[in-house]
Design an enzyme around this catalytic site. Structure first.
Site, PDB file in Angstrom:
ATOM      1  N   ASP A   1       9.145 -23.098  13.271  1.00 52.13           N
ATOM      2  CA  ASP A   1       8.325 -23.003  14.481  1.00 52.13           C
ATOM      3  C   ASP A   1       7.258 -21.922  14.323  1.00 52.13           C
ATOM      4  O   ASP A   1       6.799 -21.667  13.209  1.00 52.13           O
ATOM      5  CB  ASP A   1       9.258 -22.711  15.674  1.00 52.13           C
ATOM      6  CG  ASP A   1       8.747 -23.318  16.976  1.00 52.13           C
ATOM      7  OD1 ASP A   1       7.627 -22.971  17.385  1.00 52.13           O
ATOM      8  OD2 ASP A   1       9.458 -24.124  17.591  1.00 52.13           O
TER       9      ASP A   1
ATOM     10  N   HIS B   1       6.135 -20.167  21.626  1.00 52.09           N
ATOM     11  CA  HIS B   1       6.830 -21.439  21.390  1.00 52.09           C
ATOM     12  C   HIS B   1       8.115 -21.265  20.578  1.00 52.09           C
ATOM     13  O   HIS B   1       9.186 -21.771  20.948  1.00 52.09           O
ATOM     14  CB  HIS B   1       5.847 -22.375  20.675  1.00 52.09           C
ATOM     15  CG  HIS B   1       6.269 -23.798  20.579  1.00 52.09           C
ATOM     16  ND1 HIS B   1       7.068 -24.267  19.555  1.00 52.09           N
ATOM     17  CD2 HIS B   1       5.999 -24.872  21.357  1.00 52.09           C
ATOM     18  CE1 HIS B   1       7.261 -25.572  19.725  1.00 52.09           C
ATOM     19  NE2 HIS B   1       6.621 -25.965  20.806  1.00 52.09           N
TER      20      HIS B   1
ATOM     21  N   SER C   1       9.453 -30.521  22.595  1.00 52.85           N
ATOM     22  CA  SER C   1       9.770 -29.285  21.880  1.00 52.85           C
ATOM     23  C   SER C   1      10.962 -28.577  22.495  1.00 52.85           C
ATOM     24  O   SER C   1      11.675 -27.858  21.809  1.00 52.85           O
ATOM     25  CB  SER C   1       8.586 -28.314  21.950  1.00 52.85           C
ATOM     26  OG  SER C   1       7.637 -28.617  20.981  1.00 52.85           O
TER      27      SER C   1
END
Ligand SMILES: *[C@@H]1O[C@H](CO)[C@@H](O)[C@H](O)[C@H]1NC(C)=O
Ligand SMILES: *[C@@H]1O[C@H](CO)[C@@H](O)[C@H](O)[C@H]1NC(C)=O
Ligand SMILES: *[C@@H]1O[C@H](CO)[C@@H](O)[C@H](O)[C@H]1NC(C)=O
Ligand SMILES: *[C@@H]1O[C@H](CO)[C@@H](O)[C@H](O)[C@H]1NC(C)=O
Ligand SMILES: *[C@@H]1O[C@H](CO)[C@@H](O)[C@H](O)[C@H]1NC(C)=O
Ligand SMILES: *[C@@H]1O[C@H](CO)[C@@H](O)[C@H](O)[C@H]1NC(C)=O
Ligand SMILES: *[C@@H]1O[C@H](CO)[C@@H](O)[C@H](O)[C@H]1NC(C)=O
Ligand SMILES: *[C@@H]1O[C@H](CO)[C@@H](O)[C@H](O)[C@H]1NC(C)=O
Ligand SMILES: *[C@@H]1O[C@H](CO)[C@@H](O)[C@H](O)[C@H]1NC(C)=O
Length: 706
Positions: free
Chosen positions: A145, A200, A493
């Site tokens: 990620d 994220h 996600s």
């Protein structure tokens, strides 16, 4: 001090790690050159082979330059062989002809796709959930990620012992990055350190394996305990992405390292459009992971609700769609004679004060702007927009988003008289009785690459998820100056790490299960979802087997097993050339026989019918393995979904499992005529011994996409 990895390749890798450190990622972009992945398959065995020098020799030979400084972007040398380099078109062609080179392909830019959710799924906090903490604490989850914020309370190592002895990775997060006994590994392929500058990666990591942190909220919104699926597990962060996306050559490196580092599971919330398996670095990396007993969980994509939009299509990957939970965020808009409920995550409190409402762009200072779309205005007090997406967004200023109907009503109200007034309230939490519902953005099947393989596999919470964030990232884009430790994001996600957490949880009770067994357990025990409402958008092409159920998945009764050879047979059935097969598997493969892809022993069954067939018969061959109790008798039940006209027969119609690990085969025959061309026709096969229910979706369809 950095620990050198002592992995499978022992001494070899130690020597190479020293060499590698002098080759850093290149950032200048020679205009006539592009980054290509030169893939060379499996690593030759034996200590005398030195991948790095081989890669540099190839580059020197091809470029004719004695110094190839800056050309080599990265080497794959731990779990498979190859490298990424800046090459011109003629160089690419020459390299592709070289002995030992399986394929040369462009590196691509892929997209990033984004806690009450665990309660919703039935995995309760604390003592209410059965856990084996000893094994959980030995579990290592690799997250590919944007990196991680190791100082977050979600990643504190309070109460953690040293990393599991099987760990062979490193903490190579760059300057100012320190691992701890929770975040035990860090690697960076972007040249900026593993620290998460976006948010994220911290978000996804904390959903899989974050600690339970009480009082987590976004400015009070969603206040509660944020926690991951396996809070006692360890995290290894592999940074391949920044806020602009992820390079596929870096992703291949991350798989190469994660496998050799000793992770138990990989969660990757990254994707793009579906491409052939031999060009898809996530699929190639995940194939090697599968061959080493490591399951890869991947997001389906956020390109829904269009058909054929699913981006993660390999059967050795568990592909996850996104759906709602029973918590939703509502933001009230109050006008003189009423109020209406909008959606957003609005942390700003206008304290109930009324402001003039205007439906225009000019002269909005001190007013509330009613606008069809989000326009950046720093002078308006608040903005009310029209939005039919079914999730709440964060904005840098007060905002509520109304459904199209409510919005049109508001516009006519504002238009009807001058000097209308109103206000926008702070967001409140509401109970959503309709959950789980598939999110509109969640990517849908059919699978464009293998038409007889149902994708996505499963759905999980991916709407309005509160989880850890990077205080350096902005909660809603550049204009938002706020810095938060927890934020709310929606996306596949977010659903991907939920399922990765479930898979890790299952693994703690069944450490000997194959990746396919874990995948099967998750799929066959899923809550059934309703095929209904809005066409393809809400069918098995949206949610696969249904909604993940972590507790039921611990005890599936039967599993559909698959190994590397089965996946190779599947690829042979897709008529992949031996070159393509070598590219995916890393080894020379010869196809024998001609097995239909739909006979892959997958936990779901799907077949695309030729359009002209008014009547059809398709069969599916399957084999189940008993992981429940000895001496159990399973009988099949067929449940036709609403409106489906299919005949489904199962033979034999009883399976007796004398012992655990015993295997039994059966055939499902589906026939019918004139099926709905607009919708998939579907049913469920449920094998039951009275205790377990082993449910598989069966889907037949024609060209629903056209
Ligand atoms: C946890 O799992 C280990 C290994 O399978 C086993 O030896 C141990 O008894 C289990 N502990 C609990 C509390 O179930
Ligand atoms: C170093 O890390 C801390 C977090 O521990 C962060 O606040 C700081 O900005 C970082 N410094 C640099 C130079 O990146
Ligand atoms: C969150 O809830 C806790 C417990 O109810 C409370 O003490 C705390 O003040 C709340 N935090 C916020 C930011 O509202
Ligand atoms: C409201 O007024 C705007 C601007 O005067 C106009 O464009 C729009 O059509 C009106 N809408 C309605 C629903 O009356
Ligand atoms: C599916 O929808 C029907 C009709 O709306 C409802 O009765 C049923 O409970 C739903 N099933 C599930 C699993 O949500
Ligand atoms: C593979 O080739 C066979 C023989 O030509 C053909 O019948 C089959 O339809 C092909 N399969 C796919 C998935 O293209
Ligand atoms: C079409 O129908 C024929 C006759 O029933 C059958 O043999 C064939 O397998 C069918 N093809 C597909 C794709 O369903
Ligand atoms: C599928 O099963 C049937 C019945 O057992 C058998 O005759 C057939 O050969 C099998 N097909 C494949 C491809 O395994
Ligand atoms: C299964 O059934 C057989 C025959 O009744 C019996 O001999 C055997 O002990 C049983 N096995 C188990 C594990 O209960």
């Amino acid at each position: 001090m950095e620990k050198l990895p002592a992995n499978l390749f022992g001494l070899l890798t130690c020597v190479l790690a020293l060499v590698l450190s002098s080759v850093s990622a290149v950032t200048d972009d020679p205009q006539d050159k592009q980054v290509y992945i030169v893939y060379m398959g499996s690593l030759p065995s034996g200590l005398e082979y030195r991948p790095m020098s081989h890669h540099m020799n190839i580059l020197q030979e091809i470029t004719g330059e004695s110094s190839i400084n800056g050309r080599l972007v990265r080497s794959y040398k731990r779990s498979f062989n190859g490298f990424a380099a800046w090459l011109s078109e003629p160089e690419r062609q020459r390299i592709a002809e070289m002995e030992g080179v399986v394929s040369v392909f462009r590196s691509k830019k892929l997209k990033l796709q984004t806690t009450a959710s665990w309660d919703f799924m039935g995995l309760k906090e604390g003592k209410n959930t059965k856990r084996n903490l000893t094994v959980e604490s030995d579990t290592i989850v690799g997250v590919i990620d944007t990196g991680i914020w190791p100082e977050s309370e979600s990643f504190s190592d309070k109460g953690f012992g040293p990393p599991p002895s099987k760990w062979k990775g490193v903490c190579s997060g760059g300057k100012n990055f320190t691992c701890n006994n929770k975040v035990i590994g860090a690697r960076d392929y972007e040249g900026e350190g593993t620290r998460d500058l976006d948010g994220h990666g911290s978000h996804t990591s904390s959903i899989v394996a974050g600690n339970a942190v009480a009082g987590a909220s976004f400015f009070g919104i969603g206040n509660g305990t944020a926690r991951g699926g396996v809070p006692a597990a360890r995290i290894a962060a592999y940074k391949c992405c920044d806020s602009t996306g992820c390079n596929s050559d870096a992703i291949l490196s991350a798989f190469d390292d994660a496998i050799a580092d000793g992770v138990d599971l990989i969660s990757i919330s990254v994707g793009g459009v579906a491409i052939r398996y031999d060009e898809d670095t996530t699929a190639i990396g995940a194939f090697h992971a599968m061959a080493r007993g490591i399951l890869t969980v991947n997001s389906a994509g956020n390109e829904g609700p269009n058909p054929n939009s699913v981006g993660s299509v390999a059967p050795w990957i568990l592909t996850v769609g996104a759906s709602t939970t029973n918590r939703e965020f509502l933001t009230e808009v109050v006008i003189q004679n009423g109020k209406t409920l909008g959606r957003s995550v609005n942390s700003f409190d206008l304290e109930g004060k009324n402001y003039p409402l205007v439906y225009a762009r000019s002269n909005v200072k001190g007013k509330i702007l009613v606008s069809r779309e989000l326009v950046s205005s720093d002078v308006a007090v608040a903005t009310i927009i029209k939005d039919n997406r079914n999730f709440a967004i964060i904005n840098s200023h007060p905002l509520s988003a109304l459904s199209p109907d409510d919005f049109e009503f508001l516009v006519s109200y504002v238009n009807s008289t001058k000097s209308r007034q109103g206000t926008v309230l702070k967001t409140e939490t509401d109970f959503n009785q309709k959950a789980p519902k598939i999110a509109s953005f969640s990517s849908r099947g059919p699978n464009p690459i293998a038409v007889d393989l149902l994708k996505p596999d499963i759905t999980a919470p991916g709407v309005e998820i509160l989880a850890a964030y990077s205080p350096l990232g902005s909660p809603s884009g550049e204009r938002d100056q706020r810095h938060v430790k927890y934020s709310v994001i929606s996306g596949t996600s977010m659903s991907c790490p939920h399922v990765a957490g479930v898979a890790a949880y299952i693994r703690t009770f069944h450490p000997d299960w194959s990746p396919a067994a874990i995948q099967s357990a998750i799929m066959t025990t899923a809550w059934s979802m309703n095929a209904s409402e809005t066409g393809v958008a809400s069918t098995e092409f949206a949610y696969g087997a249904g909604h993940v159920d972590p507790i039921a998945a611990l005890n599936p009764g039967l599993v559909y097993e698959l190994d590397k050879a089965d996946h190779i047979t599947f690829l042979c059935g897709l008529n992949y050339t031996s070159k393509a097969l070598k590219l995916i598997t890393g080894e020379a493969v010869t196809c024998t026989g001609n097995t239909l892809p739909r006979n892959l022993n997958y936990p779901s069954m799907s077949a695309k019918l030729s359009k002209t067939n008014s009547s059809f018969t398709v069969t599916f061959n399957r084999t189940v393995t008993n992981v429940g109790t000895p001496n159990s008798t399973y009988k099949p039940k067929i449940v036709l979904n609403h409106g489906t006209k299919l005949s489904v027969e199962v033979s034999p119609n009883v399976l007796f499992m004398k012992s655990v690990k015993e295997k039994q085969s059966f055939t499902v025959t589906v026939s019918g005529s004139n099926i709905d061309p607009e919708l998939p026709s579907s049913a469920s096969l449920i094998w039951s011994d009275g205790t377990h229910k082993v449910r598989s979706p069966i889907v037949v369809y024609t060209d629903v996409s056209q």
